[in-house]
Design an enzyme around this catalytic site. Structure first.
Site, PDB file in Angstrom:
ATOM      1  N   LYS A  37      82.023  61.575   4.791  1.00 26.53           N
ATOM      2  CA  LYS A  37      81.657  61.894   3.406  1.00 26.53           C
ATOM      3  C   LYS A  37      80.760  60.789   2.869  1.00 26.53           C
ATOM      4  O   LYS A  37      81.111  59.609   2.929  1.00 26.53           O
ATOM      5  CB  LYS A  37      82.926  61.996   2.552  1.00 26.53           C
ATOM      6  CG  LYS A  37      82.658  62.305   1.093  1.00 26.53           C
ATOM      7  CD  LYS A  37      83.953  62.611   0.366  1.00 26.53           C
ATOM      8  CE  LYS A  37      84.596  61.422  -0.275  1.00 26.53           C
ATOM      9  NZ  LYS A  37      83.862  60.834  -1.400  1.00 26.53           N
ATOM     10  N   ASP A  64      78.912  64.294  -1.066  1.00 25.28           N
ATOM     11  CA  ASP A  64      79.812  64.407  -2.216  1.00 25.28           C
ATOM     12  C   ASP A  64      79.137  63.853  -3.468  1.00 25.28           C
ATOM     13  O   ASP A  64      79.448  62.760  -3.924  1.00 25.28           O
ATOM     14  CB  ASP A  64      81.100  63.634  -1.874  1.00 25.28           C
ATOM     15  CG  ASP A  64      82.111  63.611  -3.004  1.00 25.28           C
ATOM     16  OD1 ASP A  64      82.061  64.511  -3.862  1.00 25.28           O
ATOM     17  OD2 ASP A  64      82.954  62.692  -3.019  1.00 25.28           O
ATOM     18  N   LYS A  66      78.757  65.873  -6.314  1.00 23.27           N
ATOM     19  CA  LYS A  66      79.371  66.577  -7.462  1.00 23.27           C
ATOM     20  C   LYS A  66      78.340  66.951  -8.527  1.00 23.27           C
ATOM     21  O   LYS A  66      78.420  66.500  -9.679  1.00 23.27           O
ATOM     22  CB  LYS A  66      80.460  65.699  -8.093  1.00 23.27           C
ATOM     23  CG  LYS A  66      81.599  65.339  -7.156  1.00 23.27           C
ATOM     24  CD  LYS A  66      82.694  64.578  -7.884  1.00 23.27           C
ATOM     25  CE  LYS A  66      83.854  64.205  -7.002  1.00 23.27           C
ATOM     26  NZ  LYS A  66      83.553  63.163  -5.995  1.00 23.27           N
ATOM     27  N   ASP A  69      74.963  70.357 -13.752  1.00 24.80           N
ATOM     28  CA  ASP A  69      73.735  70.381 -14.555  1.00 24.80           C
ATOM     29  C   ASP A  69      73.388  71.837 -14.835  1.00 24.80           C
ATOM     30  O   ASP A  69      74.158  72.733 -14.475  1.00 24.80           O
ATOM     31  CB  ASP A  69      72.620  69.652 -13.770  1.00 24.80           C
ATOM     32  CG  ASP A  69      71.612  68.976 -14.688  1.00 24.80           C
ATOM     33  OD1 ASP A  69      71.188  69.609 -15.676  1.00 24.80           O
ATOM     34  OD2 ASP A  69      71.236  67.826 -14.415  1.00 24.80           O
ATOM     35  N   THR A 126      91.217  64.298  -9.590  1.00 23.89           N
ATOM     36  CA  THR A 126      92.618  63.885  -9.430  1.00 23.89           C
ATOM     37  C   THR A 126      92.940  62.645 -10.274  1.00 23.89           C
ATOM     38  O   THR A 126      94.097  62.283 -10.417  1.00 23.89           O
ATOM     39  CB  THR A 126      92.957  63.617  -7.952  1.00 23.89           C
ATOM     40  OG1 THR A 126      91.921  62.856  -7.372  1.00 23.89           O
ATOM     41  CG2 THR A 126      93.127  64.900  -7.183  1.00 23.89           C
ATOM     42  N   ARG A 220      90.359  54.590   2.505  1.00 22.32           N
ATOM     43  CA  ARG A 220      90.915  53.272   2.825  1.00 22.32           C
ATOM     44  C   ARG A 220      91.909  53.201   3.975  1.00 22.32           C
ATOM     45  O   ARG A 220      91.868  52.220   4.732  1.00 22.32           O
ATOM     46  CB  ARG A 220      91.495  52.642   1.536  1.00 22.32           C
ATOM     47  CG  ARG A 220      90.362  52.200   0.609  1.00 22.32           C
ATOM     48  CD  ARG A 220      90.815  52.057  -0.814  1.00 22.32           C
ATOM     49  NE  ARG A 220      91.090  53.348  -1.421  1.00 22.32           N
ATOM     50  CZ  ARG A 220      91.429  53.523  -2.694  1.00 22.32           C
ATOM     51  NH1 ARG A 220      91.562  52.464  -3.475  1.00 22.32           N
ATOM     52  NH2 ARG A 220      91.634  54.719  -3.176  1.00 22.32           N
TER      53      ARG A 220
HETATM   54  O1  C5P Z   1      90.400  55.559  -0.035  1.00 27.96           O
HETATM   55  P1  C5P Z   1      90.861  56.943  -0.358  1.00 27.96           P
HETATM   56  O2  C5P Z   1      91.509  57.668   0.814  1.00 27.96           O
HETATM   57  O3  C5P Z   1      91.693  57.016  -1.599  1.00 27.96           O
HETATM   58  O4  C5P Z   1      89.482  57.728  -0.645  1.00 27.96           O
HETATM   59  C1  C5P Z   1      89.440  59.051  -1.057  1.00 27.96           C
HETATM   60  C2  C5P Z   1      88.021  59.511  -1.208  1.00 27.96           C
HETATM   61  O5  C5P Z   1      88.054  60.811  -1.781  1.00 27.96           O
HETATM   62  C3  C5P Z   1      87.168  58.649  -2.135  1.00 27.96           C
HETATM   63  O6  C5P Z   1      85.825  58.702  -1.627  1.00 27.96           O
HETATM   64  C4  C5P Z   1      87.258  59.344  -3.465  1.00 27.96           C
HETATM   65  O7  C5P Z   1      86.104  59.169  -4.242  1.00 27.96           O
HETATM   66  C5  C5P Z   1      87.355  60.792  -3.030  1.00 27.96           C
HETATM   67  N1  C5P Z   1      87.981  61.701  -3.981  1.00 27.96           N
HETATM   68  C6  C5P Z   1      89.263  61.534  -4.498  1.00 27.96           C
HETATM   69  N2  C5P Z   1      89.757  62.435  -5.401  1.00 27.96           N
HETATM   70  C7  C5P Z   1      89.034  63.475  -5.781  1.00 27.96           C
HETATM   71  C8  C5P Z   1      87.751  63.663  -5.244  1.00 27.96           C
HETATM   72  C9  C5P Z   1      87.251  62.742  -4.337  1.00 27.96           C
HETATM   73  O8  C5P Z   1      89.970  60.592  -4.143  1.00 27.96           O
HETATM   74  N3  C5P Z   1      89.528  64.358  -6.618  1.00 27.96           N
END
Ligand code: C5P
Length: 243
Positions: A37, A64, A66, A69, A126, A220
């Site tokens: 992503k 990603d 998003k 517009d 989220t 992460r």
């Molecule tokens: O590090 P982690 O596993 O929390 O990363 C989750 C990824 O998913 C990040 O790139 C975050 O921006 C993305 N994301 C999220 N919640 C959303 C949409 C995207 O955590 N609703």
């Protein structure tokens, strides 16, 4: 195989501030990761070159960004994303029916000669809870994301979108509203032994797959692992066991 029979893929979020460490990571992870992503941070830093470098390495790309517009502008952005070779793009469902239809139409038209990316809608971020959502929507009652998400998911489906991004805790509601073929892209995934970081509504890879997620987005827990390739493989193994 569980009764939902959904295939699930791992997507690793390349949340880096520049292209060099991102590509180093991709090299280290090797064949253990196919989908990546690219979010707004890496894209603002490296631009279309980030997509091109991943495609040159045979990877699948979820762009990603998003989009949110007017329909004409979103259609133009999606067309450029298709030209770049993105395999998945997303727009905000709250941009409305006409905007989502324009996004899908643009993807269809632009990809006549090649593969069409999955066009996915973001429902409620989220990071938003009841208070934040009621605030934005000017509602006096506490309006739960779990009520608004299926509504936006249905709107996305009716507009021709392929699926939505949502929390694993909303999978059941969305499946009920949108059916088994709708693509569910699920972030907030944490293996049982890893830190929750700032994610609040988390689920393990195995649980999310059993619930019927099609794509798990993980950042992460893989990026910060001592051995990223091993961490990705462990998540994939847990996913396979639960499909
Ligand atoms: O590090 P982690 O596993 O929390 O990363 C989750 C990824 O998913 C990040 O790139 C975050 O921006 C993305 N994301 C999220 N919640 C959303 C949409 C995207 O955590 N609703």
């Amino acid at each position: 195989m569980n009764s939902n029979r959904h295939r699930s893929e791992l997507i690793v979020a390349l949340d880096f501030e520049s292209l060099k460490p991102a590509l180093d990571f991709v090299g280290t992870a090797g064949d253990s990761v196919t989908w990546y992503k690219i979010g707004s941070q890496l894209f603002c830093s490296a631009g279309p070159a980030a997509v091109a470098e991943l495609k040159a390495r045979g990877k699948k790309v979820f762009l990603d960004l998003k989009f949110h517009d007017i329909p004409n502008t979103v259609a133009g952005a999606v067309a450029e994303a298709v030209k770049m070779g993105a395999d998945m793009v997303n727009v905000h469902a709250s941009g409305g029916r006409e905007m989502m239809k324009a996004a899908v139409k643009s993807a269809n038209e632009r990809s006549k000669l090649g593969a069409r990316p999955l066009v996915i809608a973001v429902t409620v971020l989220t990071s938003m809870d009841e208070l934040a959502l009621s605030d934005v929507l000017n509602r006096k009652d506490a309006y739960a994301p779990s009520s608004h998400v299926p509504h936006l998911a249905k709107l996305a489906k009716d507009s021709g979108m392929d699926g939505v991004v949502a929390s694993a805790h909303e999978i059941d509601f969305i499946r009920k509203a949108c059916g088994e073929d709708f693509v569910l892209v699920i972030p907030g995934i944490r293996p049982a032994d890893s830190s929750t970081d700032d994610q609040k509504r988390i689920m393990t890879p195995g649980e999310a797959v059993r619930k019927g997620a099609n794509f798990l987005v993980v950042g992460r827990p893989v990026l910060k692992a001592k051995n990223p390739a091993e961490a990705a493989l462990a998540i994939k193994t847990e996913m396979e066991k639960n499909m």
